[in-house]
Motif scaffolding. Structure first.
Motif, short mmCIF file in Angstrom:
data_model
loop_
_atom_site.label_atom_id
_atom_site.label_comp_id
_atom_site.label_asym_id
_atom_site.label_seq_id
_atom_site.Cartn_x
_atom_site.Cartn_y
_atom_site.Cartn_z
N VAL A 1 46.33 45.12 42.09
CA VAL A 1 45.26 45.84 42.78
C VAL A 1 44.09 44.90 43.11
CG1 VAL A 1 45.80 48.11 41.82
CG2 VAL A 1 44.30 46.57 40.53
N VAL A 2 43.34 45.29 44.12
CA VAL A 2 42.16 44.52 44.52
C VAL A 2 40.98 45.47 44.74
CG1 VAL A 2 43.44 42.66 45.65
CG2 VAL A 2 42.74 44.66 46.99
N GLY A 3 39.79 44.87 44.85
CA GLY A 3 38.59 45.64 45.14
C GLY A 3 37.76 45.89 43.90
N TYR A 4 36.53 46.24 44.13
CA TYR A 4 35.60 46.55 43.04
C TYR A 4 35.59 45.41 42.00
CZ TYR A 4 32.47 49.37 40.39
OH TYR A 4 31.33 49.79 39.74
N ALA B 1 34.49 41.19 36.46
CA ALA B 1 33.79 42.32 35.84
C ALA B 1 32.35 42.49 36.32
CB ALA B 1 33.82 42.19 34.32
N PHE B 2 31.92 41.65 37.26
CA PHE B 2 30.50 41.71 37.65
C PHE B 2 30.11 43.07 38.21
CE2 PHE B 2 29.95 41.52 42.29
CZ PHE B 2 31.24 41.25 42.72
N MET B 3 31.01 43.70 38.92
CA MET B 3 30.66 44.97 39.55
C MET B 3 30.66 46.12 38.54
SD MET B 3 31.86 46.02 43.34
CE MET B 3 31.51 44.55 44.27
N VAL B 4 31.61 46.10 37.64
CA VAL B 4 31.65 47.11 36.57
C VAL B 4 30.38 46.97 35.72
CG1 VAL B 4 32.95 48.10 34.66
CG2 VAL B 4 34.16 46.88 36.45
N MET B 5 30.02 45.73 35.41
CA MET B 5 28.81 45.48 34.62
C MET B 5 27.59 46.09 35.29
SD MET B 5 27.71 43.93 31.87
CE MET B 5 26.83 42.53 31.14
N ALA B 6 27.44 45.81 36.59
CA ALA B 6 26.26 46.28 37.32
C ALA B 6 26.19 47.81 37.34
CB ALA B 6 26.28 45.73 38.74
N ASP B 7 27.31 48.45 37.59
CA ASP B 7 27.30 49.90 37.75
C ASP B 7 27.37 50.65 36.42
OD1 ASP B 7 26.98 49.64 40.44
OD2 ASP B 7 29.08 49.98 40.95
N LYS C 1 47.30 51.24 50.07
CA LYS C 1 46.54 52.48 49.96
C LYS C 1 45.44 52.41 48.89
CE LYS C 1 49.61 55.13 46.86
NZ LYS C 1 49.01 54.89 45.60
N VAL C 2 44.41 53.21 49.11
CA VAL C 2 43.32 53.29 48.14
C VAL C 2 43.85 54.02 46.90
CG1 VAL C 2 41.04 54.25 47.65
CG2 VAL C 2 41.54 53.29 49.91
N LEU C 3 43.70 53.38 45.76
CA LEU C 3 44.18 53.96 44.51
C LEU C 3 43.08 54.77 43.83
CD1 LEU C 3 46.74 53.85 42.66
CD2 LEU C 3 45.61 51.97 41.45
N ILE C 4 41.88 54.20 43.83
CA ILE C 4 40.74 54.88 43.21
C ILE C 4 39.54 54.75 44.15
CG2 ILE C 4 39.30 55.05 41.16
CD1 ILE C 4 41.52 53.45 39.67
N SER C 5 38.99 55.87 44.53
CA SER C 5 37.90 55.86 45.51
C SER C 5 36.58 55.48 44.86
CB SER C 5 37.76 57.24 46.15
OG SER C 5 37.24 58.16 45.20
N TYR D 1 38.44 40.06 48.63
CA TYR D 1 38.48 41.53 48.44
C TYR D 1 37.66 42.04 47.26
CZ TYR D 1 42.52 40.95 51.53
OH TYR D 1 43.35 40.58 52.56
N ARG D 2 36.93 41.15 46.58
CA ARG D 2 36.12 41.63 45.45
C ARG D 2 35.06 42.63 45.89
NH1 ARG D 2 37.11 38.13 41.04
NH2 ARG D 2 37.50 35.97 41.59
N ASN D 3 34.62 42.53 47.13
CA ASN D 3 33.51 43.35 47.61
C ASN D 3 33.92 44.72 48.12
OD1 ASN D 3 34.78 41.80 49.65
ND2 ASN D 3 33.14 42.25 51.08
N LEU D 4 35.20 45.06 48.08
CA LEU D 4 35.60 46.41 48.45
C LEU D 4 34.99 47.40 47.45
CD1 LEU D 4 39.42 45.93 49.19
CD2 LEU D 4 37.54 46.12 50.86
N PRO D 5 34.43 48.50 47.93
CA PRO D 5 33.80 49.46 47.01
C PRO D 5 34.80 50.38 46.30
CG PRO D 5 33.46 50.16 49.27
CD PRO D 5 34.17 48.83 49.34
N TYR D 6 36.09 50.21 46.59
CA TYR D 6 37.14 51.01 45.97
C TYR D 6 38.22 50.09 45.42
CZ TYR D 6 38.75 50.00 50.69
OH TYR D 6 39.06 49.35 51.85
N VAL D 7 39.18 50.66 44.70
CA VAL D 7 40.32 49.89 44.20
C VAL D 7 41.53 50.26 45.05
CG1 VAL D 7 41.89 49.49 42.26
CG2 VAL D 7 39.43 49.75 41.85
N ALA D 8 42.19 49.23 45.60
CA ALA D 8 43.36 49.46 46.45
C ALA D 8 44.54 48.65 45.94
CB ALA D 8 43.06 49.08 47.89
N VAL D 9 45.72 49.12 46.26
CA VAL D 9 46.95 48.40 45.92
C VAL D 9 47.23 47.39 47.02
CG1 VAL D 9 49.41 48.67 45.41
CG2 VAL D 9 47.82 50.50 44.83
#
Ligand code: IMP
Ligand code: MG
Length: 181
Positions: A150-153, A42-48, A5-9, A161-169
């Protein structure tokens, strides 16, 4: 292996990063700031996050990998890519995807302190609550989450799964930790 399930949208992440960026903007006005992201996660957190920091910040990247058994963070860290820039007398903000055992970050903090920065703080999107094996002071936290994998973002499972725009379990069965960063 399936994504659970998506943990954080995406919307929750966007909103939280905006709040974190606003705080950093206020806290560091007029200072020489260098954001240091730990690759690859952390590349995605850095960018955003950086786009919500309204200051002329510098950016740099490090890549690390854990030694030893790939199934658990050992705390012994090998630097695969060091910073390109000097950080002496500068205000460093380490940008991280997730803090799990905290061992990687504990090592990095020690390593960077030797270079005599003016200050070092940590901004992490995710913090697995209460399971750090070393105490880590995280100034800017996005979300505290349970200690599930967790995976995503930016976060991967076996490189995916790095490219998922959300965080999922990830679903329970046969989750092994790994050291791709
Ligand atoms: P540490 O245990 O805090 O040293 O975590 C080191 C690194 O392991 C993190 O920066 C991530 O790259 C990775 N990691 C830890 N927990 C997870 C997870 O739940 N999913 C994906 N990667 C993780
Ligand atoms: Mg990481």
């Amino acid at each position: 292996m399936e994504i659970g399930k998506v943990l954080i949208s995406k919307e929750q992440i966007d909103q939280r990063l905006e709040e974190m960026g606003a705080r950093i903007t206020a806290d560091y006005a007029g200072k020489d700031v260098i954001l240091v992201a730990v690759l690859k996660g952390a590349f995605m957190v850095m960018a955003d996050l950086s786009r919500h920091i309204h200051l002329p910040v510098d950016m740099d990247f490090m890549a690390v990998s854990s030694y030893g058994a790939a199934t658990q963070t050992s705390g012994v860290v090998r630097i695969l890519k060091d910073l390109d820039q000097e950080i002496a007398d500068r205000h460093v903000i380490i940008v991280e995807d997730i803090i799990d055992s905290g061992l990687t970050l504990a090592y990095l903090l020690k390593n960077l302190q030797v270079r005599k920065p003016a200050s070092i703080r940590i901004a992490a999107l995710l913090l697995k609550a209460g399971i750090q094996s070393v105490p880590i002071d995280v100034e800017y936290v996005g979300f505290e989450i349970p200690p599930d994998f967790v995976v995503g973002y930016g976060l991967d499972w076996l490189g995916k799964y790095r490219n998922l725009p959300y965080v999922a379990v990830m679903d329970e069965d046969d989750i092994t930790r790994h050291s791709e960063g």
